[in-house]
Design a protein around this motif. Structure first.
Motif, PDB file in Angstrom:
ATOM      1  N   ALA A   7      26.424  35.546  38.625  1.00  0.00           N
ATOM      2  CA  ALA A   7      26.164  35.322  40.048  1.00  0.00           C
ATOM      3  C   ALA A   7      24.767  35.801  40.410  1.00  0.00           C
ATOM      4  N   ASP A   9      22.676  36.730  44.184  1.00  0.00           N
ATOM      5  CA  ASP A   9      22.749  36.833  45.634  1.00  0.00           C
ATOM      6  C   ASP A   9      21.398  37.295  46.144  1.00  0.00           C
ATOM      7  N   GLU A  47      30.952  38.385  43.010  1.00  0.00           N
ATOM      8  CA  GLU A  47      30.979  36.944  42.761  1.00  0.00           C
ATOM      9  C   GLU A  47      30.982  36.614  41.273  1.00  0.00           C
ATOM     10  N   SER A  48      30.331  37.454  40.458  1.00  0.00           N
ATOM     11  CA  SER A  48      30.392  37.212  39.009  1.00  0.00           C
ATOM     12  C   SER A  48      31.818  37.416  38.501  1.00  0.00           C
ATOM     13  N   GLY A  51      33.773  34.387  39.501  1.00  0.00           N
ATOM     14  CA  GLY A  51      33.367  33.261  38.670  1.00  0.00           C
ATOM     15  C   GLY A  51      33.926  33.317  37.262  1.00  0.00           C
ATOM     16  N   ASP A  57      34.052  31.368  45.203  1.00  0.00           N
ATOM     17  CA  ASP A  57      32.899  32.208  45.519  1.00  0.00           C
ATOM     18  C   ASP A  57      33.226  33.152  46.672  1.00  0.00           C
TER      19      ASP A  57
END
Length: 157
Positions: A7, A9, A47-48, A51, A57
């Motif tokens: 991810a 950001d 978010e990683s 994922g 998300d």
């Protein structure tokens, strides 16, 4: 079985907001703008993790249109996202983060950020690699307009 998540950001730097990176409040005249506390580090980690198991998300789970998520502590977001991983029978193997910041120096707070993430997730700090770099004064990060974070995670069941 192992899974990898990735991810990125980024949030704009503005006056009048606290600067929180990795759950650590940093002394600064500017902070990150966002619907929650805008902690780019914890957002990238969360978010990683999502994922890694194709769970969507952050915007899906924490919409920026919700009053419930307004000014939300990103430590709560990360803890809830990691619980989704645990609930699926996986656990964190390691995180590798890179923070992109031109003028806010990460080196003096790197260990505090590592310890904060470790505490939120309940894992050994040695499982969390934190690096930082600049953008050599190029682009919006290089001009000091924003900070970004990129995270890769490895989970296993």
């Amino acid at each position: 079985m192992i899974r990898i998540g990735h991810a990125w950001d980024t949030h704009k730097l503005v006056e009048g907001r606290d600067l929180i990176l990795g759950g650590v409040k940093i002394d600064s005249k500017v902070g990150l703008l966002g619907h929650s506390d805008a902690d780019v580090v914890l957002h990238a980690v969360a978010e990683s993790l999502l994922g890694s198991l194709a769970l969507g998300d952050l915007g899906t789970h924490y919409p920026d249109t919700s009053d419930k998520t307004l000014n939300m502590n990103s430590g709560i977001i990360l803890k809830e996202c990691y619980q989704k991983i645990l609930d699926k029978g996986y656990r964190l193997n390691n995180l590798d983060l890179t923070i992109y910041s031109e003028f806010i120096k990460i080196s003096p707070v790197r260990v505090k950020i590592q310890q904060s993430i470790s505490s939120i997730l309940g894992v050994d700090p040695e499982m969390i690699s934190i690096k930082a770099t600049t953008h050599e004064r190029m682009g919006f990060i290089g001009r000091g307009e924003a900070i970004a974070c990129e995270c890769v995670c490895l989970i296993e069941n």
